[in-house]
Design a protein around this motif. Structure first.
Motif, PDB file in Angstrom:
ATOM      1  N   ALA A   1      52.631  46.988  40.817  1.00  0.00           N
ATOM      2  CA  ALA A   1      52.138  46.542  39.504  1.00  0.00           C
ATOM      3  C   ALA A   1      51.423  45.197  39.635  1.00  0.00           C
ATOM      4  O   ALA A   1      50.350  44.991  39.055  1.00  0.00           O
ATOM      5  CB  ALA A   1      53.293  46.445  38.505  1.00  0.00           C
ATOM      6  N   ARG A   2      52.011  44.283  40.411  1.00  0.00           N
ATOM      7  CA  ARG A   2      51.416  42.955  40.620  1.00  0.00           C
ATOM      8  C   ARG A   2      50.050  43.085  41.308  1.00  0.00           C
ATOM      9  O   ARG A   2      49.071  42.461  40.892  1.00  0.00           O
ATOM     10  CB  ARG A   2      52.371  42.111  41.471  1.00  0.00           C
ATOM     11  N   LEU A   3      49.987  43.914  42.336  1.00  0.00           N
ATOM     12  CA  LEU A   3      48.735  44.102  43.079  1.00  0.00           C
ATOM     13  C   LEU A   3      47.674  44.798  42.231  1.00  0.00           C
ATOM     14  O   LEU A   3      46.498  44.437  42.283  1.00  0.00           O
ATOM     15  CB  LEU A   3      49.000  44.905  44.360  1.00  0.00           C
ATOM     16  N   ARG A   4      48.102  45.790  41.444  1.00  0.00           N
ATOM     17  CA  ARG A   4      47.152  46.492  40.565  1.00  0.00           C
ATOM     18  C   ARG A   4      46.556  45.528  39.533  1.00  0.00           C
ATOM     19  O   ARG A   4      45.377  45.598  39.209  1.00  0.00           O
ATOM     20  CB  ARG A   4      47.831  47.663  39.849  1.00  0.00           C
ATOM     21  N   GLU A   5      47.395  44.621  39.022  1.00  0.00           N
ATOM     22  CA  GLU A   5      46.923  43.625  38.049  1.00  0.00           C
ATOM     23  C   GLU A   5      45.920  42.676  38.710  1.00  0.00           C
ATOM     24  O   GLU A   5      44.874  42.364  38.139  1.00  0.00           O
ATOM     25  CB  GLU A   5      48.113  42.852  37.462  1.00  0.00           C
ATOM     26  N   LYS A   6      46.235  42.216  39.918  1.00  0.00           N
ATOM     27  CA  LYS A   6      45.301  41.340  40.645  1.00  0.00           C
ATOM     28  C   LYS A   6      43.995  42.074  40.927  1.00  0.00           C
ATOM     29  O   LYS A   6      42.916  41.491  40.835  1.00  0.00           O
ATOM     30  CB  LYS A   6      45.924  40.852  41.954  1.00  0.00           C
ATOM     31  N   ALA A   7      44.096  43.358  41.289  1.00  0.00           N
ATOM     32  CA  ALA A   7      42.897  44.164  41.556  1.00  0.00           C
ATOM     33  C   ALA A   7      42.061  44.291  40.286  1.00  0.00           C
ATOM     34  O   ALA A   7      40.832  44.161  40.317  1.00  0.00           O
ATOM     35  CB  ALA A   7      43.296  45.543  42.088  1.00  0.00           C
ATOM     36  N   ARG A   8      42.743  44.531  39.161  1.00  0.00           N
ATOM     37  CA  ARG A   8      42.039  44.683  37.877  1.00  0.00           C
ATOM     38  C   ARG A   8      41.282  43.397  37.524  1.00  0.00           C
ATOM     39  O   ARG A   8      40.123  43.431  37.130  1.00  0.00           O
ATOM     40  CB  ARG A   8      43.046  45.036  36.772  1.00  0.00           C
ATOM     41  N   LYS A   9      41.947  42.258  37.702  1.00  0.00           N
ATOM     42  CA  LYS A   9      41.309  40.971  37.400  1.00  0.00           C
ATOM     43  C   LYS A   9      40.116  40.714  38.318  1.00  0.00           C
ATOM     44  O   LYS A   9      39.071  40.253  37.871  1.00  0.00           O
ATOM     45  CB  LYS A   9      42.321  39.825  37.522  1.00  0.00           C
ATOM     46  N   ALA A  10      40.274  41.018  39.609  1.00  0.00           N
ATOM     47  CA  ALA A  10      39.182  40.833  40.558  1.00  0.00           C
ATOM     48  C   ALA A  10      37.996  41.724  40.190  1.00  0.00           C
ATOM     49  O   ALA A  10      36.839  41.296  40.247  1.00  0.00           O
ATOM     50  CB  ALA A  10      39.657  41.137  41.984  1.00  0.00           C
ATOM     51  N   GLU A  11      38.312  42.963  39.766  1.00  0.00           N
ATOM     52  CA  GLU A  11      37.250  43.900  39.377  1.00  0.00           C
ATOM     53  C   GLU A  11      36.503  43.365  38.152  1.00  0.00           C
ATOM     54  O   GLU A  11      35.275  43.396  38.105  1.00  0.00           O
ATOM     55  CB  GLU A  11      37.862  45.267  39.086  1.00  0.00           C
ATOM     56  N   GLN A  12      37.254  42.841  37.176  1.00  0.00           N
ATOM     57  CA  GLN A  12      36.638  42.285  35.958  1.00  0.00           C
ATOM     58  C   GLN A  12      35.727  41.104  36.297  1.00  0.00           C
ATOM     59  O   GLN A  12      34.701  40.914  35.667  1.00  0.00           O
ATOM     60  CB  GLN A  12      37.716  41.811  34.981  1.00  0.00           C
ATOM     61  N   LEU A  13      36.130  40.327  37.297  1.00  0.00           N
ATOM     62  CA  LEU A  13      35.341  39.159  37.704  1.00  0.00           C
ATOM     63  C   LEU A  13      34.219  39.550  38.666  1.00  0.00           C
ATOM     64  O   LEU A  13      33.440  38.704  39.086  1.00  0.00           O
ATOM     65  CB  LEU A  13      36.248  38.106  38.357  1.00  0.00           C
ATOM     66  N   GLY A  14      34.195  40.823  39.049  1.00  0.00           N
ATOM     67  CA  GLY A  14      33.140  41.292  39.943  1.00  0.00           C
ATOM     68  C   GLY A  14      33.331  40.881  41.392  1.00  0.00           C
ATOM     69  O   GLY A  14      32.378  40.843  42.166  1.00  0.00           O
ATOM     70  N   ILE A  15      34.577  40.563  41.768  1.00  0.00           N
ATOM     71  CA  ILE A  15      34.859  40.162  43.153  1.00  0.00           C
ATOM     72  C   ILE A  15      35.275  41.421  43.921  1.00  0.00           C
ATOM     73  O   ILE A  15      36.451  41.736  44.052  1.00  0.00           O
ATOM     74  CB  ILE A  15      35.958  39.078  43.215  1.00  0.00           C
ATOM     75  N   VAL A  16      34.280  42.124  44.412  1.00  0.00           N
ATOM     76  CA  VAL A  16      34.473  43.450  44.994  1.00  0.00           C
ATOM     77  C   VAL A  16      35.394  43.433  46.215  1.00  0.00           C
ATOM     78  O   VAL A  16      36.297  44.259  46.327  1.00  0.00           O
ATOM     79  CB  VAL A  16      33.113  44.086  45.358  1.00  0.00           C
ATOM     80  N   ASN A  17      35.180  42.491  47.133  1.00  0.00           N
ATOM     81  CA  ASN A  17      36.006  42.477  48.351  1.00  0.00           C
ATOM     82  C   ASN A  17      37.469  42.169  48.032  1.00  0.00           C
ATOM     83  O   ASN A  17      38.368  42.745  48.634  1.00  0.00           O
ATOM     84  CB  ASN A  17      35.448  41.520  49.409  1.00  0.00           C
ATOM     85  N   GLU A  18      37.715  41.285  47.078  1.00  0.00           N
ATOM     86  CA  GLU A  18      39.083  40.957  46.679  1.00  0.00           C
ATOM     87  C   GLU A  18      39.738  42.173  46.013  1.00  0.00           C
ATOM     88  O   GLU A  18      40.893  42.488  46.279  1.00  0.00           O
ATOM     89  CB  GLU A  18      39.072  39.765  45.719  1.00  0.00           C
ATOM     90  N   PHE A  19      38.966  42.862  45.162  1.00  0.00           N
ATOM     91  CA  PHE A  19      39.467  44.085  44.534  1.00  0.00           C
ATOM     92  C   PHE A  19      39.901  45.080  45.610  1.00  0.00           C
ATOM     93  O   PHE A  19      40.991  45.645  45.547  1.00  0.00           O
ATOM     94  CB  PHE A  19      38.398  44.722  43.635  1.00  0.00           C
ATOM     95  N   ALA A  20      39.067  45.276  46.615  1.00  0.00           N
ATOM     96  CA  ALA A  20      39.342  46.242  47.678  1.00  0.00           C
ATOM     97  C   ALA A  20      40.627  45.897  48.430  1.00  0.00           C
ATOM     98  O   ALA A  20      41.424  46.785  48.755  1.00  0.00           O
ATOM     99  CB  ALA A  20      38.163  46.324  48.642  1.00  0.00           C
ATOM    100  N   VAL A  21      40.845  44.613  48.691  1.00  0.00           N
ATOM    101  CA  VAL A  21      42.051  44.175  49.413  1.00  0.00           C
ATOM    102  C   VAL A  21      43.302  44.479  48.594  1.00  0.00           C
ATOM    103  O   VAL A  21      44.255  45.069  49.114  1.00  0.00           O
ATOM    104  CB  VAL A  21      41.986  42.660  49.749  1.00  0.00           C
ATOM    105  N   TYR A  22      43.308  44.109  47.330  1.00  0.00           N
ATOM    106  CA  TYR A  22      44.491  44.357  46.486  1.00  0.00           C
ATOM    107  C   TYR A  22      44.726  45.849  46.289  1.00  0.00           C
ATOM    108  O   TYR A  22      45.859  46.321  46.289  1.00  0.00           O
ATOM    109  CB  TYR A  22      44.371  43.653  45.137  1.00  0.00           C
ATOM    110  N   ASP A  23      43.639  46.602  46.111  1.00  0.00           N
ATOM    111  CA  ASP A  23      43.756  48.041  45.932  1.00  0.00           C
ATOM    112  C   ASP A  23      44.363  48.686  47.184  1.00  0.00           C
ATOM    113  O   ASP A  23      45.257  49.526  47.091  1.00  0.00           O
ATOM    114  CB  ASP A  23      42.370  48.629  45.628  1.00  0.00           C
ATOM    115  N   ARG A  24      43.905  48.263  48.358  1.00  0.00           N
ATOM    116  CA  ARG A  24      44.417  48.806  49.621  1.00  0.00           C
ATOM    117  C   ARG A  24      45.888  48.444  49.811  1.00  0.00           C
ATOM    118  O   ARG A  24      46.689  49.268  50.242  1.00  0.00           O
ATOM    119  CB  ARG A  24      43.567  48.275  50.783  1.00  0.00           C
ATOM    120  N   ARG A  25      46.251  47.214  49.454  1.00  0.00           N
ATOM    121  CA  ARG A  25      47.668  46.803  49.566  1.00  0.00           C
ATOM    122  C   ARG A  25      48.557  47.630  48.646  1.00  0.00           C
ATOM    123  O   ARG A  25      49.665  48.011  49.019  1.00  0.00           O
ATOM    124  CB  ARG A  25      47.819  45.317  49.244  1.00  0.00           C
ATOM    125  N   ALA A  26      48.086  47.885  47.432  1.00  0.00           N
ATOM    126  CA  ALA A  26      48.862  48.693  46.484  1.00  0.00           C
ATOM    127  C   ALA A  26      49.037  50.106  47.027  1.00  0.00           C
ATOM    128  O   ALA A  26      50.122  50.694  46.922  1.00  0.00           O
ATOM    129  CB  ALA A  26      48.178  48.716  45.115  1.00  0.00           C
TER     130      ALA A  26
END
Length: 105
Positions: free
Chosen positions: A20-45
């Motif tokens: 849940a924590r990682l999905r939330e971080k991924a969601r925030k990164a996606e909203q901010l358009g930080i694609v590489n950060e989104f990918a890292v959190y998504d992969r960790r989840a």
């Protein structure tokens, strides 16, 4: 980051909280358009989710649909922990290891 537990050492509740924590971080990164950060959190989840599954439910020699790519299949050659090693059907023929959370049972 210090004292961080490995996913393999976490309880089911801890894993679900971590996902849940990682999905939330991924969601925030996606909203901010930080694609590489989104990918890292998504992969960790995805990795953490693999530890909620039983590797014994996945059998070498069988085909499994990829959750991320409906209609595409992965043939397991062997298992190593929560990783299925094998080949994508209609892929490039290279062996790869993927978390079992990417496979539909």
């Amino acid at each position: 980051m210090e004292n961080e537990k490995r996913y393999s050492e976490m309880s089911e509740v801890e894993l679900k909280q971590e996902i849940a924590r990682l999905r939330e971080k991924a969601r925030k990164a996606e909203q901010l358009g930080i694609v590489n950060e989104f990918a890292v959190y998504d992969r960790r989840a995805t990795m953490a989710q693999a530890y909620l599954l039983n590797p014994d439910d996945f059998k070498p020699g069988k085909l499994y649909e990829l959750t991320t790519d409906p209609g595409h299949y992965f043939k397991i050659e062997y298992m190593n922990g929560v990783f299925a090693w094998g080949y994508r059907l209609n892929g490039d023929g290279k062996e790869e290891g993927i978390p079992i959370s990417l496979l539909n049972k």
